[in-house]
Design an enzyme around this catalytic site. Sequence first.
Site, short mmCIF file in Angstrom:
data_model
loop_
_atom_site.label_atom_id
_atom_site.label_comp_id
_atom_site.label_asym_id
_atom_site.label_seq_id
_atom_site.Cartn_x
_atom_site.Cartn_y
_atom_site.Cartn_z
CB THR A 1 1.42 1.66 4.41
OG1 THR A 1 1.14 0.71 3.38
CG2 THR A 1 1.03 3.04 3.92
CD1 TRP A 2 7.37 0.09 7.04
CD2 TRP A 2 5.56 1.20 7.75
NE1 TRP A 2 7.75 1.38 7.32
CE2 TRP A 2 6.67 2.09 7.77
CE3 TRP A 2 4.32 1.67 8.17
CZ2 TRP A 2 6.56 3.41 8.18
CZ3 TRP A 2 4.22 2.99 8.57
CH2 TRP A 2 5.31 3.84 8.58
CG HIS A 3 0.33 -2.55 4.96
ND1 HIS A 3 -0.70 -1.63 4.83
CD2 HIS A 3 0.64 -2.57 6.28
CE1 HIS A 3 -0.98 -1.13 6.03
NE2 HIS A 3 -0.19 -1.68 6.92
CB SER A 4 6.04 -5.96 1.83
OG SER A 4 6.61 -4.68 1.88
CG HIS B 1 -1.85 -1.13 1.30
ND1 HIS B 1 -2.11 -1.83 2.46
CD2 HIS B 1 -2.60 -1.72 0.34
CE1 HIS B 1 -2.99 -2.78 2.22
NE2 HIS B 1 -3.30 -2.74 0.94
#
Length: 599
Positions: A528-531, A313
């Site tokens: 947003t660190w949502h890999s 994201h």
Amino acid sequence: MSYPFLSEFDIIFAGGGSTACVVAGRLAACDPSLRILILEGGQHTLNKAAHVQPYQYFTHLAPTSTTMTFNVGNPSPHLNGRAPIVHCAHCVGGGSSVNFMNYTRSPASDFDDWGVDGWESKNLIPLMKKVETYEVQADRPTHGYNGPIKVSSGGCKMSISEDFIRVGTKYHKRPFSDDSNDLETCNTYSVRHFIMYIDGTTGTRSDAAHHYVYNQAHNPNLQIWAGKRVKRVIFEDNRAVGVEFTNDPVSCPGADQSLITARASKLVIVSAGAFGSPTILERSGIGAQAVLKRCDIEQLVDLPGVGENYQDHNGAFVPYFVGDEFVTMDKLWRGEENVVQEHLARWKSNRKSLIAQNGNDAKIKWRPDDEELKVMGPTFEPRWKEFFQDNPERAVAILTVFAGYLGSSGLPPRNYMTAEIITLYPASVGSVHIKLGENGKEDIDFTTGYLDDPSDIVPLNFGYKKLREICRRMPSYRGEVTAFHPCFPEGSAAVCKEASGPADLNAPDIIYTAEDDEAIEQFHLQTTWHSLGTCAMKPREDRGVVDARLNVYGVANLKVADLSIVPKVVGTNTYSTALLIGEKAAMIIAEDLGIECRS
């Protein structure tokens, strides 16, 4: 070829993040005789204040943090030549031990869109309920009330969040909802229901490590070896029989880097996330020939989808000044000792106070209306019609505000709030592979893909403007923190500055010129660190890596279970999805092993 094995287990997990903890914990509870080993490169998190006290979450993003890995991407022309940095967790419990604790869930249709047998929403909703104890409202049909992960409203109210909702519903003209996480509600403002993964009784973070594995310390067959980095999976006749690992250089500085092996008699499960899982497979000889050849690795299985399909994201975080009379998280986050001790005393007494807060309990899962779509322009129109228009449960972005400054720069010791936009379904994709660096050592070849599709920047730009209009109407507003906003041309009506108070609720919107819009486009986008997505659960011919039962194509006794299997991006903060994958994987593996698992 045979290898000398240090120890023998039934199941070995290569990685000890959120999903691994769920799977290992469920299997150990179902059959305590199973010999299970979790190998995690990061450190233990058991009862450590930085992991159990909710307010400390943002410390893990500090440049000196050892609980996160900072993955540096390749420079991109779509990011003005910048090399983006994307963090991922590096500790037992993974993201669940360091994340922002925001409770959001995807619309049910996201899972149906995967098109994977057994992973339809009708099969997954019971597992979503199994995960949680929803402490906020009773008798909600899509929520669970007897699971290990506690969901609550945190330690205390934040008036800034309530003002965000009040202004949003009146100015932005969207309704209020008391539950926007029911798997379908969208485009409503929710206060006190940007609910948190915080135990309402203990006031502590509700993470996978403490609630699935650390609570089974009585079982000697469930072992967690922290500070151990898995290099590769070991095979005999294309059957996974163990792993090769070493001491992690960050967690164990100066320790011996010799390779060690451990044997798995039943199964190896790669669970190292969107960065770790594809690179372990590639080091094991599973991947595209071109990638393996440049690293002098003999190919075992030709799987060109390994490391492809990287998704995340996109987001932007922009700070504003807040009046001195308003309560924010800033004094705690700055570590002002008298304030920290005051709140710690209250927290130890009744498990409330700002210690049990993340400063973020208001949001909207936003969809543009017709007027907003017109303003957003033709670049976004095809994406809207293709993906969003006929799916009213699908939000374009989350708009939210934090009561405090989310950043490590040395701003003056004042009160702040940080507005955030998270775009939930970017069209762009990237990749994660191994490569040899200039010094001949292994490195990461990481292409984020951010903004490669021109439609992705449109909601970011519009969201910046909309959030600015909401924030400047809030009673707490005292102007923009200029250094962290777009650099608008001198004389523009959009120029950022401090203010003595908010604008009137009915004030006209700021008028942006073409030059202003260009300044916004040059503004720094962030992760947003949502890999996810780099070992996608898709057909092999569609560049898939695992099948519907999480088996890696072309080999036996090897599965992948973590966010890397997600074939299409999900519209949520991804912790809920990681937990869900863990519950589903535990069910699949129990069936494979003939274990009856009712817990």
